[in-house]
Design an enzyme around this catalytic site. Structure first.
Site, PDB file in Angstrom:
ATOM      1  CE  LYS A 186      24.667  -4.920  34.383  1.00 42.12           C
ATOM      2  NZ  LYS A 186      25.791  -4.492  35.151  1.00 42.12           N
TER       3      LYS A 186
ATOM      4  CD  GLU B 107      28.413  -1.154  29.456  1.00 39.87           C
ATOM      5  OE1 GLU B 107      27.429  -0.438  29.896  1.00 39.87           O
ATOM      6  OE2 GLU B 107      28.375  -2.372  29.705  1.00 39.87           O
TER       7      GLU B 107
HETATM    8  P1  PGA Z   1      25.625   0.032  36.042  1.00 37.35           P
HETATM    9  O1  PGA Z   1      25.787  -1.192  34.588  1.00 37.35           O
HETATM   10  O2  PGA Z   1      24.895   1.098  35.351  1.00 37.35           O
HETATM   11  O3  PGA Z   1      25.114  -0.473  36.786  1.00 37.35           O
HETATM   12  O4  PGA Z   1      27.030   0.596  36.349  1.00 37.35           O
HETATM   13  C1  PGA Z   1      26.030  -0.775  33.221  1.00 37.35           C
HETATM   14  C2  PGA Z   1      25.963  -2.169  32.729  1.00 37.35           C
HETATM   15  O5  PGA Z   1      26.699  -3.098  33.051  1.00 37.35           O
HETATM   16  O6  PGA Z   1      25.676  -1.999  31.330  1.00 37.35           O
END
Ligand code: PGA
Length: 253
Positions: free
Chosen positions: A11, A164
């Site tokens: 991200k 997700e």
């Molecule tokens: P997370 O994020 O592992 O921090 O929950 C997963 C993603 O958004 O791809």
């Protein structure tokens, strides 16, 4: 045999220093034979990551579907391919919620990605409201159907889907292995309806949402879960390596 993929979505996090630390650790870990590890740094670090990546693949977190032109701030699939990326995350719930991306826009991005010989990881997932209201299968079906709607069956064979659940992203709340497996099977059945059984049984479907070193192995052991899309835990070198090791263990069985 489906690919088992562990994808690290950084991200809007990381630095040049972190690129160096993570790539060095992954290069030395020796997972490349068994597990496909892919890192997704912010685009400003892509070139640097590609220069350093030996045993891992590198991907972009987003793109725009036009090839070039007056689209200030955007990156095209051809540019992402030009620097040596192999994967692109598309339709992430943060892109949908914060930047207003809808299923048709995502579908156009999937086309541009495939046309430039990159592998799209198409993200789908329901909100807590959708799940509590019993609407999750409809929401996911729409995201999958529209997301793949501009593709031939042959093109679909080059797509990876990531399930997700929005309520599990960055919350520390993971879908249980059974909850995740149920949706993965649903996705595989949808793909079979659209593109045929062979395409669907060869497609890698990843789980994302608070994957960590403690829960990865059980999740990845489910019959229709072919690895993970990892956010927060991909920002810690040891934790991400442990998730890749968990995937390698699953493969060995
Ligand atoms: P997370 O994020 O592992 O921090 O929950 C997963 C993603 O958004 O791809």
């Amino acid at each position: 045999m489906r690919d088992l993929i562990v994808a690290g979505n950084w991200k809007m996090n990381g630095s040049q220093q972190f690129v160096g630390e993570m790539l060095l650790a992954l290069n030395n870990a020796g997972f490349s034979e068994s597990v496909k590890a892919v890192v997704f740094p912010p685009s400003v670090y892509l070139h640097e990551a590609i220069q350093q990546a030996k045993a891992v693949k590198v991907g972009a977190q987003n793109l725009f579907y036009e090839n070039s032109g007056a689209y200030t701030g955007e990156l095209s699939a051809s540019m992402i391919s030009d620097v040596g990326c192999e994967y692109v995350i598309l339709g992430h719930s943060e892109r949908r919620a914060v930047f207003g991306e809808d299923d048709l826009l995502v579908a156009k991005k999937v086309v541009a990605t495939l046309e430039n010989h990159l592998t799209p990881i198409l993200c789908v997932g329901e909100t807590l409201e959708d799940r509590d209201g019993g609407k999750y299968s409809d929401v996911i079906a729409t995201q999958v159907k529209v997301g793949l709607s501009l593709l031939s069956a042959e093109q679909i064979s080059n797509v990876v889907i990531a399930y997700e659940p929005v309520w599990a992203i960055g919350t520390g709340k993971t879908a249980s292995p059974l909850q995740a497996q149920e949706v993965h099977e649903l996705i595989r059945n949808l793909v079979a309806e659209i593109a045929g059984k062979e395409v669907s049984s060869n497609m890698s479907v990843l789980y994302g949402g608070s994957v960590n070193a403690a829960n990865a192995q059980e999740l990845f052991s489910q019959p229709d879960i072919d690895g993970g899309l990892v956010g927060g835990a991909s920002l810690k070198v040891d934790e991400f390596l442990a998730i890749c090791s968990a995937a390698a263990e699953v493969l060995k069985r």
